[in-house]
Enzyme design. Structure first.
Site, PDB file in Angstrom:
ATOM      1  CE1 TYR A 113      -3.413  -2.766   0.835  1.00 24.99           C
ATOM      2  CE2 TYR A 113      -4.615  -0.695   1.030  1.00 24.99           C
ATOM      3  CZ  TYR A 113      -4.605  -2.063   0.874  1.00 24.99           C
ATOM      4  OH  TYR A 113      -5.793  -2.731   0.770  1.00 24.99           O
ATOM      5  CE  LYS A 140       1.883 -17.656  -3.135  1.00 30.21           C
ATOM      6  NZ  LYS A 140       1.005 -18.824  -3.302  1.00 30.21           N
ATOM      7  CG  ASP A 146      -1.960 -20.226  -1.800  1.00 30.00           C
ATOM      8  OD1 ASP A 146      -1.479 -20.323  -0.651  1.00 30.00           O
ATOM      9  OD2 ASP A 146      -1.399 -20.694  -2.810  1.00 30.00           O
ATOM     10  CG  ASP A 202      -8.266  -4.773   1.657  1.00 32.23           C
ATOM     11  OD1 ASP A 202      -9.228  -4.351   2.326  1.00 32.23           O
ATOM     12  OD2 ASP A 202      -8.203  -4.689   0.412  1.00 32.23           O
ATOM     13  CG  ASP A 211     -13.943  -6.908   2.050  1.00 34.46           C
ATOM     14  OD1 ASP A 211     -13.689  -6.277   3.099  1.00 34.46           O
ATOM     15  OD2 ASP A 211     -14.472  -6.375   1.054  1.00 34.46           O
TER      16      ASP A 211
HETATM   17  C1  IPM Z   1     -10.467  -1.145   3.871  1.00 31.41           C
HETATM   18  C2  IPM Z   1     -10.549  -0.576   2.468  1.00 31.41           C
HETATM   19  C3  IPM Z   1      -9.355   0.298   2.168  1.00 31.41           C
HETATM   20  C4  IPM Z   1      -8.121  -0.583   2.217  1.00 31.41           C
HETATM   21  C5  IPM Z   1      -9.400   1.055   0.825  1.00 31.41           C
HETATM   22  C6  IPM Z   1     -10.663   1.830   0.650  1.00 31.41           C
HETATM   23  C7  IPM Z   1      -8.219   1.956   0.666  1.00 31.41           C
HETATM   24  O1  IPM Z   1     -10.719  -1.579   1.529  1.00 31.41           O
HETATM   25  O2  IPM Z   1     -10.410  -0.364   4.829  1.00 31.41           O
HETATM   26  O3  IPM Z   1     -10.502  -2.361   4.026  1.00 31.41           O
HETATM   27  O4  IPM Z   1      -7.787  -1.265   1.243  1.00 31.41           O
HETATM   28  O5  IPM Z   1      -7.482  -0.593   3.276  1.00 31.41           O
HETATM   29 MN    MN Z   2     -11.063  -3.531   2.397  1.00 28.42          MN
END
Ligand code: IPM
Ligand code: MN
Ligand code: NAD
Length: 357
Positions: free
Chosen positions: A139, A185, A217, A241, A245
């Site tokens: 990042y 990884k 993975d 990240d 999700d």
């Molecule tokens: C999160 C989001 C952010 C990230 C984006 C919007 C920059 O996806 O907070 O998980 O990747 O950290």
């Molecule tokens: Mn995110």
């Protein structure tokens, strides 16, 4: 003393859910006597539109001087190919406040286990935390190049950055079931080889905690096939990240997932900045303005703030019990298969809190 909370409502559903979070904060503060003031600051796309930048100096300054920062969500389709994007503000505030440890808890509420795409027995009782490194890795690495026929991103980690997040994860595991899964990884990436070596080294100080390593993975697969085996997952910025999700599918919706981001403690190098609390989801442009966003990730972020920044575990537990009870009673937004509005869910949480002795 009055606590100063800076709020960054941002874009899309951001203002809708921030409103919900603040209503719940007001209700719980009435119960517990928590004394606070809110300083709302422009951030994200909303700030680009007025000031030309997603993190104006005035916003950053207010955040640095706050006791805690509450963030809702940023981002909108209209900035997709823009030079200045709301997301840059999010990365900048994390970096500026030195918030290297992003804590993303995943719990599956019993009343919702049937909503998970997994079989009920796989998800009932899930309780783990993703500790995501938040201020390093791909990042932030340089160089970063974008040309018509060529692009570069750079993944960089120092041993110190890995050491501090690993230490955070082992300390957290000691307050839980004493198991850390470190995700990397290592079979391909140099940064991951360093990651694994440093995590093993830090582990020597925590012989009472079990450490396992997983390649990212296969970890993605185990999150679906056997999620109950996890207690604390620690991993680098990008993997954290993506995996968080993925993990949000287990409780049933992204709209249920809060997070806390912490920096170094007061007194240590670079320490003393406030922590930041935010849902893990984004600005959900597809449902913005419809009044149907799930406010619980924001409300649970407020609960984490009360517990972790202000040491008020009673207030945190009160909010968590309120949200549990609302979920049990089936007052659900559409992402959870219900038809309640943001306001109705928030109202039900507030009502539960006000009805408590
Ligand atoms: C999160 C989001 C952010 C990230 C984006 C919007 C920059 O996806 O907070 O998980 O990747 O950290
Ligand atoms: Mn995110
Ligand atoms: P998103 O998280 O905004 O939405 C993904 C899906 O989940 C959508 O269908 C959305 O409707 C749903 N969803 C998310 N939160 C919800 C809630 N509270 N209630 C009900 N449904 C919810 O991800 P995206 O669509 O990929 O990204 C949209 C924008 O948000 C992008 O600009 C992205 O960069 C940004 N983003 C910001 C943050 C943040 O502010 N921390 C986090 C992730 C993405």
């Amino acid at each position: 003393m009055t606590k100063k909370i800076v709020t960054l409502a941002g874009d899309g559903i951001g203002p809708e859910i921030m409103d919900a979070g603040l209503k719940v904060l007001e209700a719980v503060a009435k119960k517990t006597g928590f004394d606070y003031e809110i300083d709302a600051q422009p951030f994200g796309g909303a700030a680009i539109d007025v000031f030309g930048e997603p993190l104006p100096a005035k916003t950053l300054n207010a955040a640095k001087n706050a006791d805690a920062v509450l963030l809702a969500a940023i981002g909108a389709p209209k900035y997709e190919n823009a030079k200045i994007r709301p997301e840059q503000g999010l990365l900048a505030i994390r970096k500026e406040l030195g918030l290297f440890a992003n804590i993303r808890p995943i719990r599956v509420h019993p009343a919702l286990s049937h909503l998970s795409p997994l079989k009920v027995d796989k998800v009932k009782g899930i309780d783990f935390v993703i500790v995501r490194e938040l201020t390093g890795g791909i990042y932030f690495g340089e160089p970063r190049v974008l040309e018509a026929e060529h692009a570069v991103d750079t993944n960089v980690y120092s041993a110190d950055e890995i050491r501090r997040i690993a230490t955070y994860a082992f300390e957290l595991a000691r307050t839980r079931r004493r198991k850390v899964t470190s995700v990397d990884k290592q079979n391909v990436l140099a940064t991951s080889k360093l990651w694994r070596n440093v995590v093993e080294d830090v582990h020597k100080n925590y012989p009472d905690v079990t450490l396992e390593h997983q390649l990212v993975d296969s970890c993605a697969m185990i999150l679906i096939t056997d999620p109950k085996r996890f207690d604390v997952i620690v991993t680098e910025n990008l993997f954290g990240d993506i995996l968080s999700d993925e993990a949000s599918v287990l409780p049933g919706s992204l709209g249920l997932m809060p997070s806390a981001s912490h920096g170094a403690r007061k007194g240590s190098a670079g320490g003393g900045n406030p922590s930041l609390y935010e849902p893990i989801h984004g600005s959900a442009p597809d449902i913005a303005g419809k009044g149907i966003a799930n406010p619980l990730a924001m409300i649970l972020s407020v609960a984490m703030m009360l517990g972790q920044s202000f040491g008020d575990l009673t207030a945190q537990k009160l909010i968590e019990s309120a949200t549990d009870s609302v979920l049990t009673s089936g007052i659900l937004t559409p992402d959870l298969g219900g038809n309640a509005s943001t306001e109705e869910v928030t109202g039900a949480v507030v009502q539960w809190l006000m009805s408590k002795e």
